[in-house]
Write a protein that holds these residues in place. Structure first.
Motif, short mmCIF file in Angstrom:
data_model
loop_
_atom_site.label_atom_id
_atom_site.label_comp_id
_atom_site.label_asym_id
_atom_site.label_seq_id
_atom_site.Cartn_x
_atom_site.Cartn_y
_atom_site.Cartn_z
N CYS A 47 0.83 -1.21 0.00
CA CYS A 47 0.00 0.00 0.00
C CYS A 47 0.86 1.26 0.00
CB CYS A 47 -0.94 0.00 1.21
SG CYS A 47 -2.25 -1.23 1.09
N ASP A 48 1.95 1.25 0.76
CA ASP A 48 2.85 2.40 0.80
C ASP A 48 3.54 2.60 -0.54
OD1 ASP A 48 4.25 4.56 2.16
OD2 ASP A 48 6.01 3.24 2.10
N ILE A 49 4.04 1.52 -1.13
CA ILE A 49 4.75 1.59 -2.41
C ILE A 49 3.82 2.09 -3.51
CG2 ILE A 49 5.79 0.18 -4.24
CD1 ILE A 49 6.85 -1.65 -1.91
N LEU A 50 2.60 1.57 -3.53
CA LEU A 50 1.68 1.86 -4.62
C LEU A 50 0.74 3.03 -4.34
CD1 LEU A 50 0.85 -1.87 -5.40
CD2 LEU A 50 2.38 -0.36 -6.69
N GLY A 51 0.81 3.57 -3.13
CA GLY A 51 -0.06 4.70 -2.78
C GLY A 51 -1.53 4.33 -2.86
N CYS A 52 -1.87 3.20 -2.27
CA CYS A 52 -3.25 2.73 -2.33
C CYS A 52 -3.68 2.23 -0.96
CB CYS A 52 -3.38 1.62 -3.38
SG CYS A 52 -2.47 0.12 -2.98
N THR A 53 -4.88 1.72 -0.87
CA THR A 53 -5.41 1.15 0.36
C THR A 53 -5.55 -0.36 0.19
OG1 THR A 53 -7.72 1.30 -0.29
CG2 THR A 53 -6.76 3.25 0.77
N PRO A 54 -5.71 -1.11 1.27
CA PRO A 54 -5.94 -2.55 1.13
C PRO A 54 -7.17 -2.87 0.27
CG PRO A 54 -5.34 -2.07 3.39
CD PRO A 54 -5.52 -0.75 2.69
N ALA A 55 -8.18 -2.02 0.31
CA ALA A 55 -9.39 -2.24 -0.49
C ALA A 55 -9.09 -2.14 -1.99
CB ALA A 55 -10.47 -1.25 -0.10
N ASP A 56 -8.05 -1.40 -2.36
CA ASP A 56 -7.66 -1.33 -3.76
C ASP A 56 -7.00 -2.64 -4.21
OD1 ASP A 56 -8.50 1.34 -4.00
OD2 ASP A 56 -6.57 2.07 -3.26
N LEU A 57 -6.35 -3.32 -3.29
CA LEU A 57 -5.62 -4.55 -3.62
C LEU A 57 -6.48 -5.81 -3.49
CD1 LEU A 57 -2.20 -3.83 -1.86
CD2 LEU A 57 -2.73 -3.73 -4.30
N VAL A 58 -7.48 -5.76 -2.62
CA VAL A 58 -8.32 -6.93 -2.38
C VAL A 58 -9.78 -6.54 -2.61
CG1 VAL A 58 -9.01 -8.71 -0.72
CG2 VAL A 58 -6.70 -7.75 -0.61
N ALA A 59 -10.36 -7.05 -3.68
CA ALA A 59 -11.77 -6.82 -3.96
C ALA A 59 -12.55 -8.00 -3.41
CB ALA A 59 -12.00 -6.66 -5.46
N THR A 60 -13.47 -7.75 -2.50
CA THR A 60 -14.21 -8.83 -1.87
C THR A 60 -15.57 -9.03 -2.55
OG1 THR A 60 -15.15 -7.35 -0.22
CG2 THR A 60 -13.10 -8.48 0.36
N THR A 61 -16.05 -10.26 -2.48
CA THR A 61 -17.38 -10.59 -3.00
C THR A 61 -18.12 -11.41 -1.95
OG1 THR A 61 -16.58 -12.62 -4.02
CG2 THR A 61 -16.61 -10.66 -5.41
N ALA A 62 -19.43 -11.28 -1.94
CA ALA A 62 -20.28 -12.08 -1.05
C ALA A 62 -21.62 -12.28 -1.72
CB ALA A 62 -20.45 -11.37 0.30
N GLU A 63 -22.11 -13.51 -1.66
CA GLU A 63 -23.41 -13.80 -2.25
C GLU A 63 -24.06 -14.91 -1.46
OE1 GLU A 63 -22.10 -16.88 -5.75
OE2 GLU A 63 -21.88 -14.76 -6.15
N ASN A 64 -25.36 -14.98 -1.58
CA ASN A 64 -26.09 -16.05 -0.90
C ASN A 64 -25.78 -17.37 -1.57
OD1 ASN A 64 -27.30 -14.27 0.87
ND2 ASN A 64 -29.08 -13.98 -0.43
N ALA A 65 -25.47 -18.35 -0.76
CA ALA A 65 -25.20 -19.68 -1.30
C ALA A 65 -26.53 -20.40 -1.44
CB ALA A 65 -24.27 -20.44 -0.36
N GLY A 66 -26.65 -21.25 -2.42
CA GLY A 66 -27.88 -22.01 -2.61
C GLY A 66 -28.12 -22.92 -1.43
N VAL A 67 -29.36 -23.01 -1.01
CA VAL A 67 -29.70 -23.87 0.11
C VAL A 67 -29.94 -25.27 -0.42
CG1 VAL A 67 -31.35 -24.28 1.96
CG2 VAL A 67 -30.74 -21.94 1.33
N ARG A 68 -29.23 -26.20 0.13
CA ARG A 68 -29.34 -27.58 -0.30
C ARG A 68 -30.48 -28.26 0.45
NH1 ARG A 68 -24.58 -31.51 0.81
NH2 ARG A 68 -25.92 -33.28 0.80
N LYS A 69 -31.40 -28.82 -0.27
CA LYS A 69 -32.52 -29.50 0.38
C LYS A 69 -32.06 -30.86 0.87
CE LYS A 69 -36.15 -27.13 -2.03
NZ LYS A 69 -37.44 -27.25 -2.70
#
Length: 111
Positions: free
Chosen positions: A62-84
């Motif tokens: 982050c210091d070298i590139l002048g960025c934040t951790p959020a710039d380096l790591v893009a997170t995703t989250a979604e509902n997982a299918g419910v298994r019957k």
């Protein structure tokens, strides 16, 4: 409900945006910040997606590139299918099984 989470490692993209195109360019910049990684270790961080990363290395990037951790790591989250699942683990009764069996065919002569 269960959630499926993931992430995308964007180090290479951020490096390109800052004019750094090779992993070997990062080695001396990391050493200036007290991070001693070999060229092959840095290459693996640049070309792959790490499962674990020390916060010191992340902070140095982050210091070298002048960025934040959020710039380096893009997170995703979604509902997982419910298994019957089955609600009853007991075997079916013989009467219920008998209904599922095919009936014997009757073959008549001349037809």
């Amino acid at each position: 409900m269960k959630r499926k989470v993931g992430y995308a490692w964007r180090l290479r993209e951020v490096m390109a945006g800052r004019g750094i195109f090779t992993a070997t360019e990062l080695v001396p910049l990391l050493q200036e910040r007290g991070i001693d990684l070999s060229a092959s270790q840095v290459h693996r961080l640049v070309s792959g997606t790490p499962e674990r990363l020390s916060l010191q290395v992340l902070s140095a990037f982050c210091d070298i590139l002048g960025c934040t951790p959020a710039d380096l790591v893009a997170t995703t989250a979604e509902n997982a299918g419910v298994r019957k699942t089955a609600t009853d683990d007991r075997p079916a009764s013989s009467a219920a099984v008998a209904k599922l069996r095919p009936r014997a065919a009757r073959i008549l002569p001349g037809e």
